[in-house]
Design a protein around this motif. Structure first.
Motif, PDB file in Angstrom:
ATOM      1  N   MET A 131       0.844  -1.191   0.000  1.00 38.99           N
ATOM      2  CA  MET A 131       0.000   0.000   0.000  1.00 38.99           C
ATOM      3  C   MET A 131       0.880   1.242   0.000  1.00 38.99           C
ATOM      4  O   MET A 131       1.984   1.234   0.528  1.00 38.99           O
ATOM      5  N   GLU A 132       0.406   2.280  -0.614  1.00 40.79           N
ATOM      6  CA  GLU A 132       1.138   3.538  -0.668  1.00 40.79           C
ATOM      7  C   GLU A 132       0.573   4.467   0.390  1.00 40.79           C
ATOM      8  O   GLU A 132      -0.634   4.760   0.396  1.00 40.79           O
ATOM      9  N   VAL A 133       1.396   4.903   1.327  1.00 43.62           N
ATOM     10  CA  VAL A 133       0.948   5.804   2.376  1.00 43.62           C
ATOM     11  C   VAL A 133       1.891   6.989   2.461  1.00 43.62           C
ATOM     12  O   VAL A 133       3.059   6.896   2.099  1.00 43.62           O
ATOM     13  N   SER A 134       1.350   8.103   2.944  1.00 43.19           N
ATOM     14  CA  SER A 134       2.143   9.303   3.189  1.00 43.19           C
ATOM     15  C   SER A 134       1.865   9.744   4.615  1.00 43.19           C
ATOM     16  O   SER A 134       0.722  10.050   4.967  1.00 43.19           O
ATOM     17  N   ARG A 177       0.290  12.835  13.565  1.00 35.85           N
ATOM     18  CA  ARG A 177      -0.123  11.745  14.447  1.00 35.85           C
ATOM     19  C   ARG A 177      -1.395  11.103  13.921  1.00 35.85           C
ATOM     20  O   ARG A 177      -1.550   9.876  13.979  1.00 35.85           O
ATOM     21  N   ASN A 178      -2.324  11.901  13.411  1.00 38.17           N
ATOM     22  CA  ASN A 178      -3.559  11.344  12.864  1.00 38.17           C
ATOM     23  C   ASN A 178      -3.261  10.348  11.748  1.00 38.17           C
ATOM     24  O   ASN A 178      -3.900   9.280  11.661  1.00 38.17           O
ATOM     25  N   ASP A 179      -2.290  10.684  10.886  1.00 35.00           N
ATOM     26  CA  ASP A 179      -1.910   9.767   9.808  1.00 35.00           C
ATOM     27  C   ASP A 179      -1.411   8.444  10.381  1.00 35.00           C
ATOM     28  O   ASP A 179      -1.746   7.362   9.884  1.00 35.00           O
ATOM     29  N   ALA A 180      -0.575   8.539  11.422  1.00 28.45           N
ATOM     30  CA  ALA A 180      -0.005   7.332  12.023  1.00 28.45           C
ATOM     31  C   ALA A 180      -1.074   6.492  12.710  1.00 28.45           C
ATOM     32  O   ALA A 180      -1.039   5.256  12.661  1.00 28.45           O
ATOM     33  N   VAL A 181      -2.037   7.155  13.369  1.00 30.67           N
ATOM     34  CA  VAL A 181      -3.143   6.431  14.001  1.00 30.67           C
ATOM     35  C   VAL A 181      -3.939   5.668  12.951  1.00 30.67           C
ATOM     36  O   VAL A 181      -4.252   4.476  13.114  1.00 30.67           O
ATOM     37  N   GLU A 182      -4.262   6.344  11.853  1.00 33.92           N
ATOM     38  CA  GLU A 182      -5.051   5.693  10.803  1.00 33.92           C
ATOM     39  C   GLU A 182      -4.296   4.518  10.200  1.00 33.92           C
ATOM     40  O   GLU A 182      -4.889   3.485   9.897  1.00 33.92           O
ATOM     41  N   LEU A 183      -2.986   4.661  10.034  1.00 28.02           N
ATOM     42  CA  LEU A 183      -2.206   3.548   9.498  1.00 28.02           C
ATOM     43  C   LEU A 183      -2.213   2.375  10.464  1.00 28.02           C
ATOM     44  O   LEU A 183      -2.441   1.225  10.048  1.00 28.02           O
ATOM     45  N   PHE A 184      -1.988   2.634  11.742  1.00 28.30           N
ATOM     46  CA  PHE A 184      -1.953   1.538  12.707  1.00 28.30           C
ATOM     47  C   PHE A 184      -3.289   0.804  12.743  1.00 28.30           C
ATOM     48  O   PHE A 184      -3.323  -0.446  12.738  1.00 28.30           O
ATOM     49  N   LEU A 216       9.018   7.892  10.040  1.00 29.31           N
ATOM     50  CA  LEU A 216       7.905   7.924   9.091  1.00 29.31           C
ATOM     51  C   LEU A 216       8.314   7.388   7.727  1.00 29.31           C
ATOM     52  O   LEU A 216       7.539   6.672   7.078  1.00 29.31           O
ATOM     53  N   ARG A 217       9.535   7.719   7.286  1.00 33.32           N
ATOM     54  CA  ARG A 217       9.986   7.191   5.988  1.00 33.32           C
ATOM     55  C   ARG A 217      10.175   5.679   6.074  1.00 33.32           C
ATOM     56  O   ARG A 217       9.924   4.966   5.104  1.00 33.32           O
ATOM     57  N   ASN A 218      10.646   5.179   7.221  1.00 35.04           N
ATOM     58  CA  ASN A 218      10.798   3.733   7.372  1.00 35.04           C
ATOM     59  C   ASN A 218       9.453   3.031   7.255  1.00 35.04           C
ATOM     60  O   ASN A 218       9.316   2.033   6.530  1.00 35.04           O
ATOM     61  N   LEU A 219       8.449   3.553   7.936  1.00 33.95           N
ATOM     62  CA  LEU A 219       7.120   2.958   7.842  1.00 33.95           C
ATOM     63  C   LEU A 219       6.584   3.017   6.417  1.00 33.95           C
ATOM     64  O   LEU A 219       6.023   2.039   5.910  1.00 33.95           O
ATOM     65  N   GLU A 220       6.759   4.145   5.758  1.00 30.66           N
ATOM     66  CA  GLU A 220       6.288   4.259   4.379  1.00 30.66           C
ATOM     67  C   GLU A 220       6.982   3.246   3.472  1.00 30.66           C
ATOM     68  O   GLU A 220       6.344   2.636   2.602  1.00 30.66           O
ATOM     69  N   SER A 221       8.278   3.044   3.685  1.00 32.85           N
ATOM     70  CA  SER A 221       9.006   2.095   2.840  1.00 32.85           C
ATOM     71  C   SER A 221       8.480   0.685   3.022  1.00 32.85           C
ATOM     72  O   SER A 221       8.382  -0.082   2.053  1.00 32.85           O
ATOM     73  N   LYS A 238       5.948  -1.985  18.053  1.00 27.85           N
ATOM     74  CA  LYS A 238       6.727  -1.109  18.938  1.00 27.85           C
ATOM     75  C   LYS A 238       7.007   0.244  18.288  1.00 27.85           C
ATOM     76  O   LYS A 238       7.200   1.250  18.972  1.00 27.85           O
ATOM     77  N   ALA A 239       7.021   0.279  16.962  1.00 24.52           N
ATOM     78  CA  ALA A 239       7.203   1.563  16.284  1.00 24.52           C
ATOM     79  C   ALA A 239       6.071   2.525  16.615  1.00 24.52           C
ATOM     80  O   ALA A 239       6.250   3.751  16.578  1.00 24.52           O
ATOM     81  N   PHE A 240       4.902   1.992  16.955  1.00 25.51           N
ATOM     82  CA  PHE A 240       3.732   2.832  17.202  1.00 25.51           C
ATOM     83  C   PHE A 240       3.620   3.290  18.655  1.00 25.51           C
ATOM     84  O   PHE A 240       2.593   3.844  19.044  1.00 25.51           O
ATOM     85  N   VAL A 241       4.679   3.102  19.432  1.00 25.70           N
ATOM     86  CA  VAL A 241       4.738   3.764  20.733  1.00 25.70           C
ATOM     87  C   VAL A 241       4.644   5.284  20.538  1.00 25.70           C
ATOM     88  O   VAL A 241       4.224   6.021  21.435  1.00 25.70           O
TER      89      VAL A 241
END
Length: 626
Positions: free
Chosen positions: A1-4, A8-15, A293-298, A337-340
């Motif tokens: 999936m492609e994410v940007s 924090r809201n973006d990270a919550v939605e991804l998790f 954030l770039r690590n998660l996107e990758s 653990k990344a989502f701490v």
């Protein structure tokens, strides 16, 4: 999936998107998570408890923070997950319940998972402690406190008990000062300087130093700084030192080096940077944010999920061949653990910072992991390694620690057998007795040396063979000088970088995988290249041995399921031999451009000279370590 990812809201939605597919996989009482059916050494019951617990590394912080700015639908979903996990914890810790997780015993896998429960309880004391009945609290505390009654390995596991006792201590519950001291003593005895530890085995320095020892130490320092200011200050100082080395394992696009074991935890690799922000270290939060954030996107761009949306065992794609004996189907969710970072509110400096790239040196020697790391303008990271050895036979240990070089773009391969096709011997030197087809790479060293210019390894890969290998990095190339003494006739095979046969797991029209057009194979004097539109990989035998392309078994490389490896091959009669090889690969340059950058190699009596960028590195052929 492609994410940007920006907020924090973006990270919550991804998790939430990552864990939403799991809802149908929980047991009726929600205490177990059944992600898949491959086996693991600690058995199915513990594996399902593991899956349940590991998701809590993201959920616990999420529940604890201010979610009032999120959409109402998202807030309701977060509350639903809290109720779901309240029920799971009650069922899992009730001895009479059919979903009871079971008693904890010596060296039990459940010890690994207990701190996720304890930490979530600490972060959310009302929902996960105060709102429980007296009996439920008794059960929960009693289950967790079993950690203090049993033995565990003398490695990163000690932090599992430290974290659990920390939660007890802060919540005003009985805790074991004796066990905490014992555990911290073991951690301290693993410290080797400049922010680095080893994990259990001296000479084994891998991601556990980062996403276990430093991660937990930073969480501890955040919560215990007033009670134990001196210890917490030490942890913070060491993690700050560690950052300036560990950051070299990553590129500015977030893609990290695959190296060592437990790679199936994937984006847990960026969790130390999260913990540094969580603990409030005096570092540039823009750099931390960019790396995370770039690590998660990758990772989201890779095919790491099954068709139902669950994380798979593997690395760049589903691949159980590269797994360890302790990788269960729920194990990859240690990546949570990344989502701490979800425990940090919107106004935290981490979220307010603008992402910022780190200014890397093009080459840096890391003393404690015995690595020379190079970075180029294309975010290609190469780690040239010596002195590493994993004593525990967890699965594929030689390939994960003892190859000559590791790349964040080309990855590395693991073996499925002992033939060259099965072995997939990229970036290593493999040996077989003549007349046999049983190749193996080195496993263990008798001596090693490293500095800013070269890495030397001394080893005996098979009976009757002694080798001194010297690697001179001159990225994108590197030169390997091998001094081989063999009492019996042997065969050797030396691999370059694995190159994917397909681009992005797609077959190009008109091209048959595994059969190359002549224009894709480039033979030069003493060398060979595989060159596709998306990249090239080449090897040159400076001492004139045969070179050819080897097509290894599918699903051996960690990034790409089909690859080709340029390789040097030779048969050596008993005696003393010098084999010199130059190796390079690139996704951004043509093979001709790469060839133009090749260092000059001069082989004289008694030494090899490697000449590049106006400097000369000399390698002695006298047979000893410098």
């Amino acid at each position: 999936m492609e994410v940007s990812l920006k907020t924090r809201n973006d990270a919550v939605e991804l998790f939430l998107k990552l864990i939403r597919p799991l809802k149908v996989l929980y047991s009726p009482g929600h205490a177990f998570l059944h992600v898949g059916d491959s086996g693991v050494h600690y058995g199915e019951k513990a594996a399902r408890m593991e899956g349940f617990a590991r998701v809590m590394w993201g959920l616990g912080p999420l529940w604890s923070a201010d979610n009032s700015k999120l959409p109402l639908e998202t807030q309701r979903e977060i509350d639903d997950w809290l109720k779901w996990y309240q029920e799971g914890i009650v069922h899992g810790t009730s001895p009479e319940d059919e979903e009871y997780w079971g008693d904890i015993f010596d060296y039990d896998q459940k010890m690994v998972e207990a701190p996720a429960v304890a930490f979530s309880m600490l972060l959310n004391p009302k929902a996960l402690w105060e709102d429980l009945t007296d009996q439920q609290r008794k059960n929960l505390y009693g289950w967790l406190n079993q950690m203090n009654d049993h033995d565990m390995p003398k490695n990163n596991w000690r932090y599992f008990r430290i974290m659990t006792n920390m939660a007890f201590r802060i919540l005003g519950l009985p805790w074991s000062e004796e066990k905490t001291k014992e555990d911290f003593d073991i951690v301290e005895n693993s410290y080797i300087g400049d922010g680095w530890y080893f994990d259990g085995n001296p000479g084994q320095v891998d991601y556990y130093v980062a996403f276990a020892i430093h991660f937990y130490g930073l969480v501890y320092s955040k919560w215990m700084s007033k009670a134990e200011p001196e210890r917490c200050h030490i942890f913070r100082e060491r993690s700050t030192q560690f950052f300036h080395d560990f950051v070299y394992w990553f590129a500015n696009d977030g893609v990290e080096l695959p190296f060592g074991r437990s790679l199936t935890y994937r984006y847990a690799h960026c969790s130390p940077f999260v913990a540094m922000a969580y603990a409030g270290l005096d570092l540039d939060y823009g750099i931390l944010k960019n790396l995370v954030l770039r690590n998660l996107e990758s990772w989201m761009r890779r095919p790491i999920f099954d068709n139902g949306g669950a994380l798979t065992i593997g690395y760049g794609y589903p691949n159980i061949a590269m797994s360890e004996n302790y990788n269960g189907c729920g194990s990859p969710y240690w990546s949570s653990k990344a989502f701490v970072m979800l425990g940090l509110d919107d106004d935290h400096p981490f979220w307010k910072a603008e992402p910022k790239e780190y200014s890397y040196e093009s080459k840096k020697y890391l003393k404690h992991p015995h690595m020379i790391i190079t970075h180029d303008e294309y975010n290609h990271v190469l780690a040239y390694v010596t002195g590493q050895h994993c004593k525990g036979d967890h699965g594929q240990s030689p390939a994960k620690y003892e190859k000559f070089v590791y790349s964040n773009q080309f990855g590395f391969s693991v073996s499925k057998g002992t033939s060259l096709e099965e072995g997939a011997f990229d970036n290593t030197l493999a040996f077989s007795h003549k007349g046999e087809n049983r190749f193996c790479m080195r496993y263990g060293l008798t001596d090693f040396y490293g500095d800013e210019e070269r890495l030397v390894s001394k080893y005996s890969p098979i009976k009757g063979v002694k080798v001194i290998s010297t690697v001179v990095p001159c990225s994108p190339w590197h030169v390997r000088v091998h001094q081989i003494t063999n009492k019996e006739a042997i065969k050797i095979a030396e691999g370059g970088f694995s190159l994917p046969q397909e681009e992005g797991f797609r077959v190009k029209a008109g091209r048959m995988t595994g059969r190359f057009e002549e224009k894709e194979i480039h033979r030069i004097e003493k060398g060979i290249y595989a060159s596709f539109p998306w990249g090239c990989s080449g090897i040159v035998s400076e001492t004139g041995q045969e070179t050819e392309l080897e097509i290894p078994f599918a699903n051996t490389n960690l990034f790409y399921n089909l690859t080709v490896i340029p390789m040097v091959k030779a048969e050596l009669e008993p005696g003393i031999h010098v084999i010199v090889t130059s190796v390079a690969a690139d996704f951004h340059k043509s093979w001709e451009e790469l060839l133009e950058e090749k260092p000059e190699v001069r082989i004289d009596k008694g030494e090899v000279k490697v000449i590049y960028k106006g400097k000369t590195v000399k390698v002695s052929l006298e047979g000893g370590l410098e």
